[in-house]
Design a protein around this motif. Structure first.
Motif, PDB file in Angstrom:
ATOM      1  N   THR A   1       0.842  -1.140   0.055  1.00 34.51           N
ATOM      2  CA  THR A   1       0.109  -0.168  -0.067  1.00 34.51           C
ATOM      3  C   THR A   1       0.641   1.920  -0.037  1.00 34.51           C
ATOM      4  OG1 THR A   1       0.028  -0.133   2.313  1.00 34.51           O
ATOM      5  CG2 THR A   1      -2.318  -1.142   1.151  1.00 34.51           C
TER       6      THR A   1
ATOM      7  N   ALA B   1       1.881   4.678  -9.119  1.00 33.93           N
ATOM      8  CA  ALA B   1       1.309   4.179  -7.862  1.00 33.93           C
ATOM      9  C   ALA B   1       0.297   3.489  -9.325  1.00 33.93           C
ATOM     10  CB  ALA B   1       0.229   5.141  -8.265  1.00 33.93           C
ATOM     11  N   GLU B   2       0.629   3.597 -10.385  1.00 34.68           N
ATOM     12  CA  GLU B   2       0.322   2.691 -11.700  1.00 34.68           C
ATOM     13  C   GLU B   2       1.348   1.429 -12.489  1.00 34.68           C
ATOM     14  OE1 GLU B   2      -3.053   4.022 -14.130  1.00 34.68           O
ATOM     15  OE2 GLU B   2      -4.014   4.700 -12.237  1.00 34.68           O
TER      16      GLU B   2
ATOM     17  N   GLU C   1       0.160  -7.722  -9.000  1.00 33.16           N
ATOM     18  CA  GLU C   1      -1.721  -7.227  -9.896  1.00 33.16           C
ATOM     19  C   GLU C   1      -1.509  -6.609  -9.037  1.00 33.16           C
ATOM     20  OE1 GLU C   1      -3.885 -10.298  -8.583  1.00 33.16           O
ATOM     21  OE2 GLU C   1      -3.569 -11.588  -9.952  1.00 33.16           O
ATOM     22  N   MET C   2      -2.041  -5.166  -9.296  1.00 37.41           N
ATOM     23  CA  MET C   2      -2.161  -4.151  -9.027  1.00 37.41           C
ATOM     24  C   MET C   2      -4.047  -3.944  -8.984  1.00 37.41           C
ATOM     25  SD  MET C   2      -1.961  -0.099 -10.954  1.00 37.41           S
ATOM     26  CE  MET C   2      -3.699  -0.332 -11.895  1.00 37.41           C
ATOM     27  N   ARG C   3      -4.602  -3.962  -7.351  1.00 36.82           N
ATOM     28  CA  ARG C   3      -5.692  -4.051  -7.710  1.00 36.82           C
ATOM     29  C   ARG C   3      -6.306  -2.368  -7.270  1.00 36.82           C
ATOM     30  NH1 ARG C   3      -5.330  -7.072  -1.303  1.00 36.82           N
ATOM     31  NH2 ARG C   3      -7.859  -7.179  -1.771  1.00 36.82           N
ATOM     32  N   ASP C   4      -5.641  -1.641  -6.922  1.00 39.04           N
ATOM     33  CA  ASP C   4      -6.070  -0.458  -6.273  1.00 39.04           C
ATOM     34  C   ASP C   4      -5.085   0.216  -7.033  1.00 39.04           C
ATOM     35  OD1 ASP C   4      -8.930  -0.312  -6.549  1.00 39.04           O
ATOM     36  OD2 ASP C   4      -8.099  -1.469  -3.792  1.00 39.04           O
ATOM     37  N   PRO C   5      -4.891   2.291  -7.455  1.00 41.50           N
ATOM     38  CA  PRO C   5      -4.092   2.955  -7.707  1.00 41.50           C
ATOM     39  C   PRO C   5      -3.084   2.834  -6.309  1.00 41.50           C
ATOM     40  CG  PRO C   5      -6.062   3.723  -8.765  1.00 41.50           C
ATOM     41  CD  PRO C   5      -5.952   2.254  -7.814  1.00 41.50           C
TER      42      PRO C   5
ATOM     43  N   CYS D   1      -2.397   0.155  -4.702  1.00 40.66           N
ATOM     44  CA  CYS D   1      -2.047  -1.103  -3.931  1.00 40.66           C
ATOM     45  C   CYS D   1      -1.360  -2.021  -5.045  1.00 40.66           C
ATOM     46  CB  CYS D   1      -3.594  -0.772  -3.567  1.00 40.66           C
ATOM     47  SG  CYS D   1      -3.783  -2.659  -2.106  1.00 40.66           S
TER      48      CYS D   1
ATOM     49  N   LYS E   1      -0.310  -2.265 -18.462  1.00 43.44           N
ATOM     50  CA  LYS E   1      -0.392  -3.723 -17.990  1.00 43.44           C
ATOM     51  C   LYS E   1       0.671  -4.920 -19.153  1.00 43.44           C
ATOM     52  CE  LYS E   1      -5.320  -3.681 -16.485  1.00 43.44           C
ATOM     53  NZ  LYS E   1      -6.447  -3.759 -16.940  1.00 43.44           N
TER      54      LYS E   1
END
Length: 362
Positions: free
Chosen positions: A206, A211-212, A224-228, A230, A215
């Motif tokens: 976290t 942040a990103e 794996e990216m769950r959220d920006p 995260c 793909k």
């Protein structure tokens, strides 16, 4: 009768030695258990839990010595009660007399192998718990760890309570040209492998920078990216215990785990791993040689006083363990090969034990 006597002697020796070890250690370090804000019941529970796990470790260290002590007491008690002479007078040889004792020693050495391979690896995290930090609130040192999926992990500080690492840094392969990408997270929490969780066996990151990720630039089987900001990083061996204890927990690993670790080029201290692996293989034979040689010294001259025989046996035991630890030191320091270092006690005391055993008056 002799086998039952051996089991009784083994139980008495084990309880007495482990109790003495725990009592001495407890009263030496009793101040460490009195933590501010804890009541008497919580302190007592912590003491019982701490030494409950340590008993498994103490038994692993004393397994061979306990087998020798139990065998010595069994033979000495038989001689003291004048039970050996009638057995020999009935035509039973001394070698036949010793078979139940050797069987009991081999059985208990097998229990030691079970304890080493099954119990200790399962309770390894509890064995590295400090006396004055039962809840894991103290900061832990984080060392770099390389995972087989080509991911390198590092961090600033860790906390055992929630299995988290602050200032978590990851270097992972991206793209098709073997390029590397660096990610930094404010906090990463390790989630142990579980069939009940959709994502487990990795690190939940976290506050990650960047942040990103695009793909097409990373392997979704690794991260794996769950959220920006995260991400979930999947690892095979770089667990929380590995990145915080590392070499400290290798001694608590099973033999198969040590063998797999030896196949990696980044394991470090390969000599120490190889020596540990070979000593694990040779350990049952080394334990049996210790028992055979000790009983042979006691029974070689049956007219000798039992206390003199016991003293000679203890002296031999000291020389035996000196050879074991000396071989381990020489193998770790690369003076001799790891295999020779582990099997050195067998090469030295194996022929002696055979000759001593053959010289027993039957």
């Amino acid at each position: 009768m002799l086998f039952v006597a051996f089991v009784k002697a083994y139980a008495i020796c084990m309880v007495s030695t482990l109790s003495l070890y725990i009592i001495v250690d407890l009263f030496t370090n009793i101040d460490d258990f009195f933590i501010q804000g804890k009541n008497g019941f919580e302190i007592a529970f912590h003491i019982v839990t701490y030494y409950g796990y340590r008993t498994i470790q103490y038994y692993d260290r004393l397994c061979e010595a306990l087998s020798l002590l139990a065998a010595m007491f069994t033979v000495a008690w038989t001689q003291r009660n004048n039970e050996l002479i009638p057995i020999l007078s009935a035509g039973v040889s001394t070698h036949r007399f010793l078979r139940p004792i050797f069987f009991g020693a081999a059985l208990m050495l097998g229990v030691g192998v079970f304890n080493q391979e099954i119990l200790i690896p399962n309770v390894a995290p509890s064995l590295v718990t400090d006396r004055d930090d039962p809840e894991g609130t103290r900061e832990l040192y984080v060392q770099g760890s390389y995972d087989p999926n080509r991911v390198h992990i590092d961090g600033a500080k860790a906390f055992r309570k929630d299995r988290s690492v602050k200032n978590f840094h990851v270097t992972l392969p991206v793209g098709a040209k073997s390029e590397m990408k660096h990610l930094s997270a404010e906090t990463a929490r390790y989630i142990a492998p579980s069939d009940q969780l959709p994502q487990s066996g990795g690190w939940l990151m976290t506050g990650t920078t960047p942040a990103e990720l695009q793909k097409d630039t990373y392997d979704s089987e690794i991260i794996e990216m769950r959220d920006p900001g995260c991400f979930f990083l999947k690892v095979k061996e770089a667990s929380f215990e590995r990145v915080t204890q590392g070499q400290k927990t290798q001694g608590f690993s099973s033999t198969t785990s040590i063998y797999r670790l030896m196949q990696r080029t980044d394991a470090g201290r390969m000599n120490a791993l190889a020596v540990t692996f070979h000593m694990r293989i040779a350990r049952p034979l080394v334990g049996m040689l210790l028992v055979v040689m000790g009983l042979s010294i006691i029974l070689r001259d049956q007219t000798r006083h039992v206390f003199i025989s016991a003293g000679l046996c203890l002296m031999m035991c000291g020389l035996f363990f000196a050879a074991v630890f000396g071989g381990k030191f020489m193998g770790t320091a690369d003076y001799v090969s790891p295999a020779l270092a582990a099997w050195l006690p067998v090469l030295i005391f194996g022929p002696l034990s055979i000759s001593f055993y053959d010289a027993i008056h039957t």
